[in-house]
Design an enzyme around this catalytic site. Structure first.
Site, PDB file in Angstrom:
ATOM      1  N   GLU A 306      13.874   2.415   1.114  1.00 31.37           N
ATOM      2  CA  GLU A 306      13.091   1.183   1.104  1.00 31.37           C
ATOM      3  C   GLU A 306      13.074   0.516  -0.266  1.00 31.37           C
ATOM      4  O   GLU A 306      12.022   0.136  -0.782  1.00 31.37           O
ATOM      5  CB  GLU A 306      11.661   1.462   1.590  1.00 31.37           C
ATOM      6  N   ASP A 385       9.010   6.674  11.991  1.00 33.28           N
ATOM      7  CA  ASP A 385       7.995   6.381  10.986  1.00 33.28           C
ATOM      8  C   ASP A 385       6.606   6.322  11.600  1.00 33.28           C
ATOM      9  O   ASP A 385       6.062   5.245  11.775  1.00 33.28           O
ATOM     10  CB  ASP A 385       8.338   5.027  10.318  1.00 33.28           C
ATOM     11  N   GLU A 413      -1.782   3.726   9.909  1.00 34.69           N
ATOM     12  CA  GLU A 413      -0.943   2.537   9.725  1.00 34.69           C
ATOM     13  C   GLU A 413      -0.534   1.897  11.053  1.00 34.69           C
ATOM     14  O   GLU A 413      -0.734   0.701  11.253  1.00 34.69           O
ATOM     15  CB  GLU A 413       0.306   2.924   8.931  1.00 34.69           C
TER      16      GLU A 413
HETATM   17  O1  GCW Z   1       5.545   3.870   6.951  1.00 35.10           O
HETATM   18  C1  GCW Z   1       6.223   3.305   5.891  1.00 35.10           C
HETATM   19  C2  GCW Z   1       5.223   2.410   5.291  1.00 35.10           C
HETATM   20  C3  GCW Z   1       5.424   2.176   3.821  1.00 35.10           C
HETATM   21  C4  GCW Z   1       5.551   3.528   3.140  1.00 35.10           C
HETATM   22  C5  GCW Z   1       6.757   4.232   3.732  1.00 35.10           C
HETATM   23  C6  GCW Z   1       6.944   5.622   3.158  1.00 35.10           C
HETATM   24  C7  GCW Z   1       4.812   4.237   0.985  1.00 35.10           C
HETATM   25  O2  GCW Z   1       5.204   1.210   5.994  1.00 35.10           O
HETATM   26  O3  GCW Z   1       4.318   1.474   3.356  1.00 35.10           O
HETATM   27  O4  GCW Z   1       5.639   3.409   1.745  1.00 35.10           O
HETATM   28  O5  GCW Z   1       6.594   4.380   5.106  1.00 35.10           O
HETATM   29  O6  GCW Z   1       6.536   6.566   3.824  1.00 35.10           O
HETATM   30  O7  GCW Z   1       7.485   5.777   2.084  1.00 35.10           O
END
Ligand code: GCW
Length: 840
Positions: A306, A385, A413
């Protein structure tokens, strides 16, 4: 006691019971016991507390026992430092007890952090001994004893040993140094403010106490999207202050770092992990930190993910990256957590073979055996995720010569954030109990592999992304505290059932009223399924706004972008084909027994069907229902279930203190409204996509609903809900008050006379507080402000909020008028008015 005294006592008791509670004390309330239980524990708990161990952690244990007994029994134990001749609670390591009273012959081999609660009787004197091999074990034993009393469990003739399932039981904070929290919904950071540790760190100490009560022994204190500044030498004192605040609770601090630091703050030209100077830099920088914080637990690293830099910049492997840090940590006994969450978020969605779910395995599987012994690969529970339902990550079963930890997300989240109640323990249990079929050992469940048991690894365990902030109740939602509690209990003992954990939490948090406890159990234990039902069932994942707030419903947001959370729903069918035979081959990453089960439609569980297979809408599930009808039905069931939660909760009025009662009621009511928004948006979307109508005729057909755009409007103007997707608003349109100080929408009521509930669907944005009034004729019947802290900054499903106005008498000819006063960007927008007949 005469009658008035008796009445006084009753009055006092109920006032005591019902005094407002903020939730700050969470599950450590130590509420005063009463009746027979109080009498019994007062007899069984001796007057003296002898603490033989002199560490700061043991002093926390001592003080906690004094505090807990004072709260529950109303008695202050006499604190002493040697074993008295009279009955006592004795707190000391095995060695200290052996030395002080060899006659007791307390022999045991206790693992680090384990404890033993043992009653020792010497003549007429009774000792409740709390012993362990280290001070942390003593602290955990102290909390265990207090928990027993709070739960009403016997403490006579104790002989109980408990050892933690895994050595690593950490929480990760995604707290930024400026005080914001990535995916945090419980207020701002308790750790950081304006680039420094907060001046007042008492909250951190109190958090340490909550963590210690669960056996959590490590806390990574900054976001994995790490600010390089954490490593600059002048920042180290900030970390040290936080470590000082957590140390008395046996919680060791770790930090998350940025892999580019040698270059960005170290002044080197490179951060190539194989460059000698880079290795030197890591070593000397970490030596510096260890000088200030000798018990630093380690480092967490998110690399090549990311947008974070990583070893790929230099064509190096994840093992090269992990090991350079691990070696710098080694002499200090520190661990390096390397996150397995590595994937390409610019994937071509046109290629049906591309699959984000493959990423963790593809990135790490071949590196098995290449990581140093103090590296731990931190693997999210599922391959995507933290979605509402995913299978266990295939990477768990694929690493034999590498330490692992399972990463669970306590913060919600993709689970409605702080606004929806979703108890995550049942979901975590499913993953932890899942059999990977790895190795030849007896135990090859995810929990056994992650804890290092299956392949006899030196390290392993749990990392949970925490859900706490400065909010008085820590997590922004009273009922979400159960997730932190549940995470900690599972990390200590993943064999505990979800029900047991929830019962403990409820009794400790709300007291032992069986009606309260049963109601909360009914809500919490069904809440995951309920949320799944109205968001994304059958393995569709959470059908949320992937490119936005991860909160609002947005079915299409998952598609046609590189993020890879695709569900491939179109006019012909739905689901991601991850089979080996015709799909992405993801299923082949599992061990053969698991792969076989998932590959075949006959044996693939319905709950994961659309995560693993692409099928036509008319495909029949094992239940005999078609996929499309299941999608409709589950959404109605989910929304109905939340409405039922509201009813169940209301029956607790007077049994839960008013403050928490009304906060939870407001939260559940809001959730009930959002569940309808989700229901309507998803069923509308699928009805349009599939062209197969809901056999029960509910989708896009809402009796009693009057679209605002079809009401008589004064100053309100009609808009498409765009850019939000059309299904985010009923009928695709809304009315907004854009050019006037007050706007009105009016309806002439022509139905049957009777009692009705009015539901007003309006849009509550983060950037403004509009004001609403509802009149029937000239009479004002309701008034409110759009002041919730919702994430949406535009009019979309996430902002769509329901105001329920019950008990309104309507007659034909009545005029119902909604008046909106906009504020800033919030335009007092309305979606519809619903008029629902009440049962008499
Ligand atoms: O779930 C995603 C989130 C990001 C997060 C990433 C991760 C910290 O949307 O906000 O960043 O995973 O786990 O690194």
């Amino acid at each position: 006691m005469n009658r008035s005294e008796a009445l006084g006592a009753v009055f006092f008791l109920s006032v005591g019971l019902l005094r407002g509670e903020s939730g700050y004390d969470a599950w450590l309330r130590y509420e005063r016991l009463s009746g027979a239980a109080l009498d019994q524990y007062r007899q069984e708990v001796p007057a003296v507390l002898a603490t033989l161990d002199e560490s700061v952690v043991s002093f926390s244990a001592r003080d906690e026992i004094v505090r807990g007994m004072r709260g529950m029994l109303g008695r202050t134990l006499r604190a002493e430092s040697s074993v008295p001749q009279e009955s006592a609670v004795v707190l000391g390591t095995l060695e200290e007890i052996r030395r002080a009273v060899p006659a007791w012959r307390l022999e045991a081999s206790l693992a680090a952090d384990a404890f033993w609660l043992k009653t020792v009787t010497a003549g007429r004197v009774n000792y409740i001994v709390i012993t362990a091999s280290n001070d942390r074990g003593l602290l955990y034993g102290a909390f265990a004893l207090l928990r027993k009393i709070a739960l009403g469990e016997p403490v006579a003739n104790l002989d109980e040993r408990e050892a933690p399932y895994a050595p690593i039981r950490w929480v990760n904070q995604w707290d930024n140094l400026d005080g914001s929290i990535e995916r945090g919904y419980g207020g701002r950071s308790i750790f950081w403010e304006n680039g420094r540790a907060r001046e007042d760190l008492r909250r951190v100490g109190d958090y340490g106490r909550l963590l210690a009560s669960l056996g959590i022994n490590g806390c990574s204190i900054n976001n994995v999207n790490a600010n390089p500044r954490v490593l600059s030498p002048d920042f180290t004192p900030q970390i040290a202050r936080i470590a000082d605040a957590l140390r008395p609770w046996g919680v060791r601090v770790a930090i998350a770092v940025d892999f580019g630091s040698p270059k960005s703050i170290g002044g080197l030209e490179t951060f190539d992990p194989l460059d000698f100077k880079v290795a030197e830099w890591w070593k000397s920088r970490l030596d510096g930190i260890y000088q200030a914080i000798p018990d630093l637990a380690g480092i967490v690293l998110k690399a090549d993910s990311e947008g974070r830099v990583g070893p790929s910049t230099y064509g190096r492997s994840h093992a090269d990256a992990a090991n350079v840090l691990a070696r710098a940590l080694k002499t200090h006994g520190g661990l390096l957590f390397y996150r397995g969450f590595v994937y390409d978020h610019h994937m071509d969605w046109n290629n049906p073979k591309n699959d984000r779910a493959r990423a963790a395995y593809d990135n790490f599987h071949d590196l098995d055996g290449k990581f140093d012994d103090n590296v731990v690969i931190q693997i999210k529970n599922g391959p995507i995720d933290f979605q509402v339902r995913e299978p266990a990550s295939p990477l768990f079963g694929a690493l034999e010569k590498t330490n692992e930890a399972i990463e669970l997300q306590i913060t919600q989240e993709y689970f409605g954030q702080a606004f929806h109640t979703v108890f995550l323990v049942p979901m975590w249990k499913e993953v932890l109990d899942f059999d990977t079929h790895a190795g030849n050992a007896m135990a090859s469940t995810v929990k056994a592999v992650a804890a290092g048991k299956t392949f006899a690894r030196p390290a392993g365990g749990f990392a949970g992304v925490a859900n706490i902030g400065l909010d008085e109740n820590w997590s922004g939602n009273q009922l979400s505290q159960a997730n932190l509690y549940g995470y900690g209990r599972l990390a200590w003992n993943p064999d505990l059932s979800a029900k047991r954990i929830l019962d403990e939490w409820t009794k400790l948090t709300f007291g032992a009223d069986s009606k309260v406890d049963n109601t909360i159990a009914a809500i919490q234990l069904s809440s995951w399924r309920t949320y799944e039902n109205y968001t994304g069932p059958l393995g569709l994942q959470t059908l949320t706004d992937i490119v936005g707030d991860h909160y609002s419903v947005n079915v299409e947001a998952s598609e046609r972008n590189g993020w890879g959370q695709w569900h491939r729903a179109d006019e012909n069918g739905v689901g991601m084909d991850r089979t080996v035979a015709s799909g992405t081959g993801y299923i082949g990453q599992y061990r053969p027994a698991v792969a076989k089960m998932y590959e075949s439609l006959e044996t693939c569980p319905d709950d994961l069907l659309l995560f693993l297979h692409h099928v036509p809408y008319s495909y029949k599930l094992h239940s005999g229902k078609t996929v499309i009808q299941y999608i409709y039905d589950s959404h109605y069931e989910g929304a109905d279930a939340v409405a039922e939660y509201v009813r169940q909760w209301k029956a607790l009025r007077g049994r839960v203190d008013e403050q928490r009662y009304s906060q939870i009621l407001a939260q559940l009511r809001y959730q009930a409204g959002q569940a309808i928004v989700w229901r309507d948006a998803v069923t509308t979307w699928f009805q349009r996509a599939s062209k197969i109508v809901d056999a029960q005729g509910r989708a896009e057909h809402y009796p009693g609903r009057y679209e605002a755009e079809s009401m008589k409007l004064d100053a309100y103007t009609v808009h498409d809900i765009a850019p939000a997707p059309a299904e985010d608003a009923s009928g695709g349109k809304i009315v907004a008050c854009t050019g006037a100080a007050v706007c009105t929408a009016t309806l002439d009521y022509n139905g049957e006379p009777g009692w009705y509930t009015l539901n007003v669907e309006y849009f509550d944005l983060a950037n403004g507080i509009s004001h609403y009034r509802v009149f029937v004729g000239k009479q004002l019947v309701a008034e409110w402000s759009g002041d919730l802290r919702l994430p949406s900054r535009r009019m979309d499903a996430g902002a769509s909020t329901r105001r329920v106005i019950p008990g309104i008498a309507l007659r034909p000819g009545d005029e119902i008028r909604i008046e909106g006063r906009p504020d800033g960007r919030e335009q007092a927008a309305l979606d519809y008015l619903e008029i629902v007949r009440e049962k008499n």
